[in-house]
Structure formats: C-alpha cells, structure tokens
Design a protein around this motif. Structure first.
Motif, PDB file in Angstrom:
ATOM      1  N   MET A  62       0.825  -1.200   0.000  1.00 20.82           N
ATOM      2  CA  MET A  62       0.000   0.000   0.000  1.00 20.82           C
ATOM      3  C   MET A  62       0.869   1.264   0.000  1.00 20.82           C
ATOM      4  SD  MET A  62      -3.294   1.111   2.360  1.00 20.82           S
ATOM      5  CE  MET A  62      -2.628   0.514   3.844  1.00 20.82           C
ATOM      6  N   THR A  63       1.970   1.240   0.719  1.00 19.57           N
ATOM      7  CA  THR A  63       2.864   2.399   0.781  1.00 19.57           C
ATOM      8  C   THR A  63       3.470   2.701  -0.584  1.00 19.57           C
ATOM      9  OG1 THR A  63       3.368   1.947   3.096  1.00 19.57           O
ATOM     10  CG2 THR A  63       4.926   3.338   1.894  1.00 19.57           C
ATOM     11  N   ALA A  64       4.072   1.689  -1.189  1.00 18.66           N
ATOM     12  CA  ALA A  64       4.699   1.894  -2.508  1.00 18.66           C
ATOM     13  C   ALA A  64       3.637   2.151  -3.579  1.00 18.66           C
ATOM     14  CB  ALA A  64       5.553   0.688  -2.881  1.00 18.66           C
ATOM     15  N   GLY A  65       2.513   1.447  -3.503  1.00 18.57           N
ATOM     16  CA  GLY A  65       1.429   1.661  -4.462  1.00 18.57           C
ATOM     17  C   GLY A  65       0.830   3.048  -4.348  1.00 18.57           C
ATOM     18  N   THR A  66       0.683   3.535  -3.116  1.00 19.59           N
ATOM     19  CA  THR A  66       0.168   4.891  -2.904  1.00 19.59           C
ATOM     20  C   THR A  66       1.115   5.917  -3.505  1.00 19.59           C
ATOM     21  OG1 THR A  66      -1.072   4.305  -0.917  1.00 19.59           O
ATOM     22  CG2 THR A  66      -0.417   6.611  -1.135  1.00 19.59           C
ATOM     23  N   HIS A  67       2.396   5.739  -3.251  1.00 18.65           N
ATOM     24  CA  HIS A  67       3.393   6.655  -3.824  1.00 18.65           C
ATOM     25  C   HIS A  67       3.261   6.691  -5.343  1.00 18.65           C
ATOM     26  CE1 HIS A  67       7.219   8.389  -5.024  1.00 18.65           C
ATOM     27  NE2 HIS A  67       7.419   7.304  -5.744  1.00 18.65           N
ATOM     28  N   VAL A 126      -5.522   8.376  -1.996  1.00 17.13           N
ATOM     29  CA  VAL A 126      -5.122   7.091  -2.561  1.00 17.13           C
ATOM     30  C   VAL A 126      -4.953   6.052  -1.452  1.00 17.13           C
ATOM     31  CG1 VAL A 126      -3.294   5.870  -3.809  1.00 17.13           C
ATOM     32  CG2 VAL A 126      -4.068   8.102  -4.616  1.00 17.13           C
ATOM     33  N   ALA A 127      -4.267   6.412  -0.381  1.00 22.37           N
ATOM     34  CA  ALA A 127      -4.064   5.473   0.728  1.00 22.37           C
ATOM     35  C   ALA A 127      -5.403   5.077   1.349  1.00 22.37           C
ATOM     36  CB  ALA A 127      -3.145   6.082   1.781  1.00 22.37           C
ATOM     37  N   THR A 128      -6.312   6.020   1.442  1.00 18.47           N
ATOM     38  CA  THR A 128      -7.643   5.704   1.955  1.00 18.47           C
ATOM     39  C   THR A 128      -8.354   4.743   1.015  1.00 18.47           C
ATOM     40  OG1 THR A 128      -7.768   7.848   3.065  1.00 18.47           O
ATOM     41  CG2 THR A 128      -9.847   6.686   2.688  1.00 18.47           C
ATOM     42  N   GLY A 129      -8.215   4.962  -0.281  1.00 21.08           N
ATOM     43  CA  GLY A 129      -8.796   4.041  -1.259  1.00 21.08           C
ATOM     44  C   GLY A 129      -8.218   2.646  -1.131  1.00 21.08           C
ATOM     45  N   PHE A 130      -6.909   2.553  -0.956  1.00 15.88           N
ATOM     46  CA  PHE A 130      -6.289   1.248  -0.749  1.00 15.88           C
ATOM     47  C   PHE A 130      -6.785   0.605   0.544  1.00 15.88           C
ATOM     48  CE2 PHE A 130      -2.662   2.232  -3.739  1.00 15.88           C
ATOM     49  CZ  PHE A 130      -2.879   1.131  -4.555  1.00 15.88           C
ATOM     50  N   SER A 131      -6.920   1.382   1.604  1.00 18.04           N
ATOM     51  CA  SER A 131      -7.415   0.843   2.876  1.00 18.04           C
ATOM     52  C   SER A 131      -8.810   0.261   2.714  1.00 18.04           C
ATOM     53  CB  SER A 131      -7.442   1.943   3.950  1.00 18.04           C
ATOM     54  OG  SER A 131      -6.151   2.406   4.212  1.00 18.04           O
ATOM     55  N   VAL A 132      -9.675   0.996   2.042  1.00 19.08           N
ATOM     56  CA  VAL A 132     -11.031   0.511   1.788  1.00 19.08           C
ATOM     57  C   VAL A 132     -10.974  -0.716   0.872  1.00 19.08           C
ATOM     58  CG1 VAL A 132     -13.243   1.111   0.703  1.00 19.08           C
ATOM     59  CG2 VAL A 132     -12.124   2.753   2.222  1.00 19.08           C
ATOM     60  N   GLY A 133     -10.093  -0.676  -0.112  1.00 23.18           N
ATOM     61  CA  GLY A 133      -9.938  -1.818  -1.008  1.00 23.18           C
ATOM     62  C   GLY A 133      -9.488  -3.074  -0.275  1.00 23.18           C
TER      63      GLY A 133
END
Length: 172
Positions: A62-67, A126-133
C-alpha cells in the motif's frame, strides 16, 4: 443564519489576508472525503469486515502503491487529461512528468486542482482508497498494489541506471 454566515465570511477573509485561498472548495472536498470514509465505515460495520487487519506485507504494498498512483495521477504526462479541467500546463518536469498551475477561477475547481496536482495531497485519498480496497476487495487490491509497487521499483531502477550512465559518461 445571516449572522453566522457573516461571521464565517469574516473569519475566512481574515484567514486569507488578501490571498486567493479556496476555503469553500476545501470544505466541499473535506466533506466529500469524510462522507466517503464514513460510508465505507458504516458498510464495513454492517458487513462485519471492520475487524480485518492489514498485514505488514500489505502495508508495504500500500505504501509503494500509494506513492506510485499518487505520482502517476498528479504528475504523469499521460494523465494530464484528467487534470486538464483543474490545471494548466506550465512546463516539463522530471522524467515523463509535467509541472502544472492550478486554475484560479472557482473555489471548488481551484481546490480540486491543488489536490490532483499534488502527489502529497493526493496520497491521502489514494491510501484511503487502498485501505477501503483491502477491507472489501483484498485480492484485487493486492494485485493492483503489487503492480504499482513493481512500477515504482522499476522507476527507481531506471533513475539509478540513468544516473550511473551519466556518471560513466562524465568519467570518459
């Protein structure tokens, strides 16, 4: 109600100190963000998925993907049509990136322009979207985050390679 509006307007004017700050647009963006996160929380509680934890591996993805996704959306030349209603092209930036100016007309347009042209600002969304995902569709989210992580790693390897190549050329 008029007294409250006047008080808010007065505070906003005092805060701005003559600068163009789209406080109304920021308020709309924060409200939308809060509503989306709140709705996701309600659905998670209703479905019983609220107790799912993100593993350290998923956090790394999630960290690298968010970046990478925040940078891709906010700076990549190919995604400029997404930013076009909110920004204006200024000049080329880093490799495959562009520098843009935020449009000044309209508080919401200005606020969205600041959001979509700033990788630091966009990374929160984006990080929030990943968290929900990871909460609702962990398999798909893991695949998407893995692909973005691989792209980010490739980008860094490309930059390292280019730096080494430039250093070798200087030494010749």
């Amino acid at each position: 109600m008029t007294k409250v509006s006047e008080s808010v307007r007065s505070e906003a004017d005092e805060y701005r100190q003559g600068a163009t700050r789209p406080l109304g647009g920021y308020a709309v963006a924060m409200t939308a963000f809060g509503a989306l996160v709140g709705a996701a929380g309600v659905v998670a509680a209703w479905r019983g998925t609220g107790g799912r934890r993100i593993s350290p591996y998923e956090l790394l993805l999630m960290t690298a993907g968010t970046h990478k996704l925040a940078r891709l959306v906010s700076k990549d030349a190919i995604t400029s049509p997404l930013r076009m209603p909110f920004t204006r092209y200024r000049e080329s930036g880093g490799p495959a990136e562009v520098m843009e100016d935020v449009r000044e007309h309209g508080q919401l347009r200005h606020a969205v322009g600041e959001l979509v042209s700033c990788p630091f600002c966009l990374s929160v969304w984006v990080a929030t979207g990943f968290s929900v995902g990871f909460l609702f569709a962990p398999r798909f989210t893991r695949i998407a985050a893995s692909a973005l992580t691989a792209i980010a790693g490739s980008d860094y390897l490309q930059l390292i390679y280019a730096s080494l190549q430039q250093a070798a050329e200087k030494n010749e």
